[in-house]
Design an enzyme around this catalytic site. Structure first.
Site, PDB file in Angstrom:
ATOM      1  N   HIS A   1      -0.313   2.098  -7.940  1.00 22.84           N
ATOM      2  CA  HIS A   1      -1.182   3.246  -7.607  1.00 22.84           C
ATOM      3  C   HIS A   1      -2.544   3.143  -8.298  1.00 22.84           C
ATOM      4  CE1 HIS A   1       2.073   5.137  -5.602  1.00 22.84           C
ATOM      5  NE2 HIS A   1       2.641   5.741  -6.600  1.00 22.84           N
TER       6      HIS A   1
ATOM      7  N   LYS B   1      -5.734   5.455  -7.285  1.00 17.47           N
ATOM      8  CA  LYS B   1      -5.476   6.887  -7.544  1.00 17.47           C
ATOM      9  C   LYS B   1      -5.468   7.159  -9.048  1.00 17.47           C
ATOM     10  CE  LYS B   1      -2.857   7.442  -3.273  1.00 17.47           C
ATOM     11  NZ  LYS B   1      -1.539   7.373  -2.652  1.00 17.47           N
TER      12      LYS B   1
ATOM     13  N   LEU C   1       0.879  -1.169   0.000  1.00 15.12           N
ATOM     14  CA  LEU C   1       0.000   0.000   0.000  1.00 15.12           C
ATOM     15  C   LEU C   1       0.919   1.222   0.000  1.00 15.12           C
ATOM     16  CD1 LEU C   1      -2.698  -1.009   2.667  1.00 15.12           C
ATOM     17  CD2 LEU C   1      -2.998  -0.877   0.187  1.00 15.12           C
ATOM     18  N   ASP C   2       0.452   2.319  -0.603  1.00 10.67           N
ATOM     19  CA  ASP C   2       1.232   3.557  -0.571  1.00 10.67           C
ATOM     20  C   ASP C   2       1.409   4.010   0.877  1.00 10.67           C
ATOM     21  OD1 ASP C   2       1.055   3.478  -3.331  1.00 10.67           O
ATOM     22  OD2 ASP C   2      -0.636   4.893  -3.411  1.00 10.67           O
ATOM     23  N   ALA C   3       2.413   4.833   1.112  1.00  9.21           N
ATOM     24  CA  ALA C   3       2.671   5.332   2.473  1.00  9.21           C
ATOM     25  C   ALA C   3       1.435   6.018   3.055  1.00  9.21           C
ATOM     26  CB  ALA C   3       3.854   6.290   2.463  1.00  9.21           C
TER      27      ALA C   3
END
Ligand code: URA
Length: 230
Positions: free
Chosen positions: A186, A189, A102-104
Site C-alpha cells: 500500500h 496510500k 495493485l489494491d482492489a
C-alpha cells in the site's frame, strides 16, 4: 521444439492430457494442413493451427489496464483479474500471475505473465522499476510534499527503512503524479497518510515504462520483453 500434441494442449490450457483425444475430436487441429486426431503425435508449436487460428503463445506477457474492484490474486473468491482473460489461461502450465499487485480499488497498469524469472526480476526490492501513479487526494496539498518525497527520508508506519526518493508532479491542489521505484505494501496510500492526507483514487499510469493510456479499463495487449524498461 517438437512435443506431443497432448503435452502442448495441456501446457497451453486447452485440455488435460487425459481429455486431449476428446478435445481433438471436437476441435480441428491441423499440422501443415493435415487434421490430427491422435494426441500422441508430435508437432512444433508454430506448425499447428487450432480451428484455423494459431495456438496461444508459448509464453504469456501482457499489459492490462486493471479495472476498479478487481483482485490480483488466485486465492480470493471475488472478481479476479484473471476472469478478464481467456478461461483456458487459468489452466496453463506454468501458471500465469500478476507481476506485483495493485489494491482492489486501484486501476491501471499491471503486467501478467507466466515467466517466473521475469516476475522475480521486476518485483525484487532491488529492481528499481519505475511506477507512475495518478493520485487524487481528499485534502489539498500543503506544499512540502514534493520535497519530503524527494528526500529519501520518509519513513512509513511500521517500517524501519525510509522510502527511496520519489518524484511528485503537481497537476492541481488535489491531483498529482507520483513516480516511485519500489513497491512496499500500500505504498502510495501510506506515503500520503504519513503526511496527513488520504488517497481517494489511485490509477497506475505506467509500470516499467509501459503506459496504459491506449487501453480501456479491462483491456490488455501482448508485450515483448524488450519493451520493458529495467
Ligand atoms: N500503492 C498503493 O497504496 N496501492 C496500490 O495499489 C499501489 C501502490
Amino acid at each position: 521444439m517438437e512435443k506431443r500434441i497432448d503435452a502442448w494442449l495441456s501446457k497451453l490450457g486447452y485440455a488435460t492430457r487425459k481429455d486431449a483425444r476428446r478435445f481433438l475430436k471436437y476441435n480441428e487441429l491441423t499440422v501443415n494442413n493435415e487434421r490430427i486426431i491422435n494426441p500422441s503425435l508430435k508437432a512444433k508449436h508454430e506448425d499447428m493451427l487450432l480451428n484455423n487460428e494459431p495456438l496461444d503463445p508459448k509464453s504469456i506477457l501482457i499489459l492490462m489496464n486493471k479495472p476498479d474492484r478487481t483482485i490480483c490474486s488466485h486465492k480470493d473468491d471475488g472478481a479476479l483479474i484473471y476472469n478478464l482473460l481467456p478461461h483456458r489461461w487459468i489452466n496453463r502450465n506454468p501458471k500465469i500471475s500478476t507481476i506485483g499487485r495493485l489494491d482492489a480499488d486501484t486501476t491501471g497498469a499491471i503486467l501478467i505473465s507466466d515467466d517466473g524469472e521475469l516476475n522475480h526480476k521486476l518485483t525484487s526490492p532491488r529492481s528499481n522499476i519505475s511506477k507512475i501513479y495518478e493520485v487524487t487526494l481528499a485534502d489539498p496539498l500543503k506544499g512540502d510534499e514534493a520535497d519530503i518525497f524527494a528526500s529519501g527520508e520518509l519513513i512509513l508506519r511500521n517500517e524501519d527503512k525510509p522510502c527511496l526518493p520519489a518524484k511528485l508532479t503537481i497537476i492541481d491542489d488535489k491531483k498529482v503524479h507520483l513516480e516511485i521505484f519500489e513497491g512496499k505494501y500500500h505504498q502510495v496510500k501510506r506515503m500520503f497518510a504519513a503526511l496527513g492526507n488520504k488517497v481517494e483514487k489511485l490509477h497506475r499510469l505506467s509500470f516499467a515504462g509501459l503506459s496504459v493510456e491506449d487501453l480501456e479499463e479491462g483491456e490488455y495487449k501482448f508485450i515483448k520483453k524488450d519493451e520493458i524498461k529495467f
